[in-house]
Design a protein around this motif. Sequence first.
Motif, short mmCIF file in Angstrom:
data_model
loop_
_atom_site.label_atom_id
_atom_site.label_comp_id
_atom_site.label_asym_id
_atom_site.label_seq_id
_atom_site.Cartn_x
_atom_site.Cartn_y
_atom_site.Cartn_z
N LYS A 46 -3.64 -0.22 -10.60
CA LYS A 46 -3.21 -1.62 -10.68
C LYS A 46 -1.94 -1.84 -9.87
N ASP B 235 -7.51 3.06 -1.90
CA ASP B 235 -7.49 3.28 -3.35
C ASP B 235 -8.91 3.46 -3.88
N ARG B 236 -9.85 2.64 -3.42
CA ARG B 236 -11.24 2.79 -3.84
C ARG B 236 -11.80 4.13 -3.39
N GLU C 179 -9.07 2.60 -10.56
CA GLU C 179 -8.28 2.06 -9.46
C GLU C 179 -6.89 1.72 -9.97
N LEU D 24 -4.99 -0.88 2.05
CA LEU D 24 -4.52 -0.40 0.75
C LEU D 24 -5.65 -0.40 -0.29
N GLU D 25 -6.39 -1.48 -0.35
CA GLU D 25 -7.49 -1.56 -1.31
C GLU D 25 -8.59 -0.54 -1.00
N LYS D 26 -8.92 -0.38 0.27
CA LYS D 26 -9.99 0.55 0.65
C LYS D 26 -9.60 1.99 0.34
N ALA E 248 -0.64 -4.56 -2.79
CA ALA E 248 -1.49 -5.11 -1.73
C ALA E 248 -1.51 -6.63 -1.77
N ILE E 249 -1.61 -7.20 -2.96
CA ILE E 249 -1.62 -8.66 -3.09
C ILE E 249 -0.27 -9.25 -2.69
N SER F 96 -2.97 -2.32 -6.26
CA SER F 96 -3.55 -3.65 -6.11
C SER F 96 -2.46 -4.72 -6.11
N TYR G 270 -3.54 -5.38 3.46
CA TYR G 270 -4.22 -5.56 2.17
C TYR G 270 -5.54 -4.80 2.15
N THR G 271 -6.32 -4.94 3.20
CA THR G 271 -7.63 -4.29 3.27
C THR G 271 -7.51 -2.78 3.25
#
Length: 101
Positions: free
Chosen positions: A31, A86-87, A29, A82-84, A37-38, A34, A79-80
Amino acid sequence: MTNGKILKEECKSCEKTKSYHINQIYANESKIISFIAIMVFVLGTGFALYMIAEMFIVLKTVTVISSVAFALLFPILIYTVLEKEDRLRVRIFNNSFVKED
């Protein structure tokens, strides 16, 4: 693939060459994504709370309550997503294999 199923990587400092089979390469993933997103979440939530406080001072109505929920929804949603994504990118790459002939 034009290079075949073996990837040869040469170390620039020691000049050693190491060979990897294509199926031995895995993604991690990001960084950077992440961190972005944060930052979107923290800055977006702070900005939303500031705008809500300003609106609450002026209006003090039911509209403010609905705008609070709506304004806080956007940073959480970004945020959700972007993280999803990337995963998902990492999972798709890591589940792909080159067939052995």
